[in-house]
Scaffold this motif. Structure first.
Motif, PDB file in Angstrom:
ATOM      1  N   ARG A 143       0.825  -1.200   0.000  1.00  0.00           N
ATOM      2  CA  ARG A 143       0.000   0.000   0.000  1.00  0.00           C
ATOM      3  C   ARG A 143       0.860   1.252   0.000  1.00  0.00           C
ATOM      4  O   ARG A 143       0.515   2.252  -0.636  1.00  0.00           O
ATOM      5  CB  ARG A 143      -0.906  -0.018   1.236  1.00  0.00           C
ATOM      6  CG  ARG A 143      -1.849   1.166   1.318  1.00  0.00           C
ATOM      7  CD  ARG A 143      -2.802   1.024   2.470  1.00  0.00           C
ATOM      8  NE  ARG A 143      -3.719   2.162   2.537  1.00  0.00           N
ATOM      9  CZ  ARG A 143      -4.698   2.266   3.423  1.00  0.00           C
ATOM     10  NH1 ARG A 143      -4.895   1.300   4.314  1.00  0.00           N
ATOM     11  NH2 ARG A 143      -5.483   3.317   3.428  1.00  0.00           N
ATOM     12  N   LEU A 144       2.007   1.201   0.693  1.00  0.00           N
ATOM     13  CA  LEU A 144       2.898   2.364   0.743  1.00  0.00           C
ATOM     14  C   LEU A 144       3.447   2.691  -0.642  1.00  0.00           C
ATOM     15  O   LEU A 144       3.511   3.858  -1.047  1.00  0.00           O
ATOM     16  CB  LEU A 144       4.043   2.089   1.723  1.00  0.00           C
ATOM     17  CG  LEU A 144       5.032   3.251   1.944  1.00  0.00           C
ATOM     18  CD1 LEU A 144       4.301   4.462   2.500  1.00  0.00           C
ATOM     19  CD2 LEU A 144       6.145   2.824   2.884  1.00  0.00           C
ATOM     20  N   ALA A 145       3.831   1.663  -1.388  1.00  0.00           N
ATOM     21  CA  ALA A 145       4.352   1.887  -2.737  1.00  0.00           C
ATOM     22  C   ALA A 145       3.265   2.448  -3.646  1.00  0.00           C
ATOM     23  O   ALA A 145       3.526   3.333  -4.471  1.00  0.00           O
ATOM     24  CB  ALA A 145       4.891   0.584  -3.316  1.00  0.00           C
ATOM     25  N   ALA A 146       2.054   1.958  -3.488  1.00  0.00           N
ATOM     26  CA  ALA A 146       0.947   2.463  -4.302  1.00  0.00           C
ATOM     27  C   ALA A 146       0.642   3.914  -3.962  1.00  0.00           C
ATOM     28  O   ALA A 146       0.379   4.734  -4.851  1.00  0.00           O
ATOM     29  CB  ALA A 146      -0.291   1.590  -4.089  1.00  0.00           C
ATOM     30  N   ALA A 147       0.664   4.248  -2.664  1.00  0.00           N
ATOM     31  CA  ALA A 147       0.402   5.625  -2.247  1.00  0.00           C
ATOM     32  C   ALA A 147       1.487   6.563  -2.765  1.00  0.00           C
ATOM     33  O   ALA A 147       1.202   7.688  -3.194  1.00  0.00           O
ATOM     34  CB  ALA A 147       0.310   5.704  -0.725  1.00  0.00           C
ATOM     35  N   ALA A 148       2.745   6.118  -2.742  1.00  0.00           N
ATOM     36  CA  ALA A 148       3.839   6.946  -3.249  1.00  0.00           C
ATOM     37  C   ALA A 148       3.699   7.184  -4.743  1.00  0.00           C
ATOM     38  O   ALA A 148       3.999   8.278  -5.238  1.00  0.00           O
ATOM     39  CB  ALA A 148       5.180   6.268  -2.941  1.00  0.00           C
TER      40      ALA A 148
END
Length: 207
Positions: free
Chosen positions: A89-94
């Motif tokens: 999710r962090l990579a997608a948000a970035a």
């Protein structure tokens, strides 16, 4: 025609073309899921609003509803990152952060347009109140300049990264992802970078 009018015409052409592209992807593309279609519709709304903003010198759409709309759009991108097809999710948000910042910049510009007009200080107001009023106004102006600077700097970095991604001389040999980037992805990077750069110019031109 002044130099400002020339720049405004160029920005209008850029944002109008970006709006047409985003709308076409939202309505025609068969490979997009509902989240992607909403993304493109939000990009369309932003591009259309920015296309007319340089010429918005008179009464137009209320600014506060526009601010609320684009602030909500800014939250949409990171909050919907959980369902994206990414490893985390962090990579997608970035990955979606530049779009969120672009929407936040649009909300910031409409908010400043909706700000209260500066009224002259009453003649009978005590001098200490006048000084407090001027100090408060100066503090607001400084804070607004900092916010504008941060947004513009981030979007400028995004624009340079997107627009130079297809230049082989600026890629390292180990950058396998960039080397294998498809033509369609480079096309998307061009439009992302152009929109980010246009937003930076609008931020700096905006009073």
């Amino acid at each position: 025609m002044t130099a400002t009018d020339v720049v405004s015409c160029m920005l209008t052409a850029l944002f109008a073309a970006a709006a047409v592209r985003a709308l076409r992807y939202a309505l025609v593309s068969r490979s997009l899921e509902w989240r992607g279609r909403v993304d493109h519709l939000l990009h369309t709304a932003m591009a259309l609003a920015m296309a007319v903003m340089p010429w918005n010198r008179g009464p137009g759409l209320p600014e506060l509803p526009q601010t609320a709309f684009f602030a909500t759009a800014a939250l949409w991108f990171p909050l919907t990152a959980a369902g994206c097809r990414q490893r985390s999710r962090l990579a997608a948000a970035a990955r979606r952060l530049p779009y969120a910042v672009g929407m936040a910049a649009m909300a910031w510009m409409t908010l400043s347009m909706a700000g209260p007009s500066h009224t002259p200080v009453a003649e009978g107001l005590p001098s200490e109140h006048q000084a407090l009023h001027l100090s408060h106004s100066a503090g607001e102006l400084k804070a607004g300049t900092v916010v504008t600077g941060v947004l513009a700097l981030y979007l400028l970095v995004v624009a340079l990264r997107s627009l130079t991604r297809s230049m082989p001389t600026l890629r390292s040999v180990s950058d396998a992802v960039a080397i294998s980037t498809s033509r369609r992805e480079l096309y998307g990077c061009f439009w992302d970078g152009s929109m980010a750069l246009g937003t930076v110019i609008m931020l700096l031109m905006h009073p």
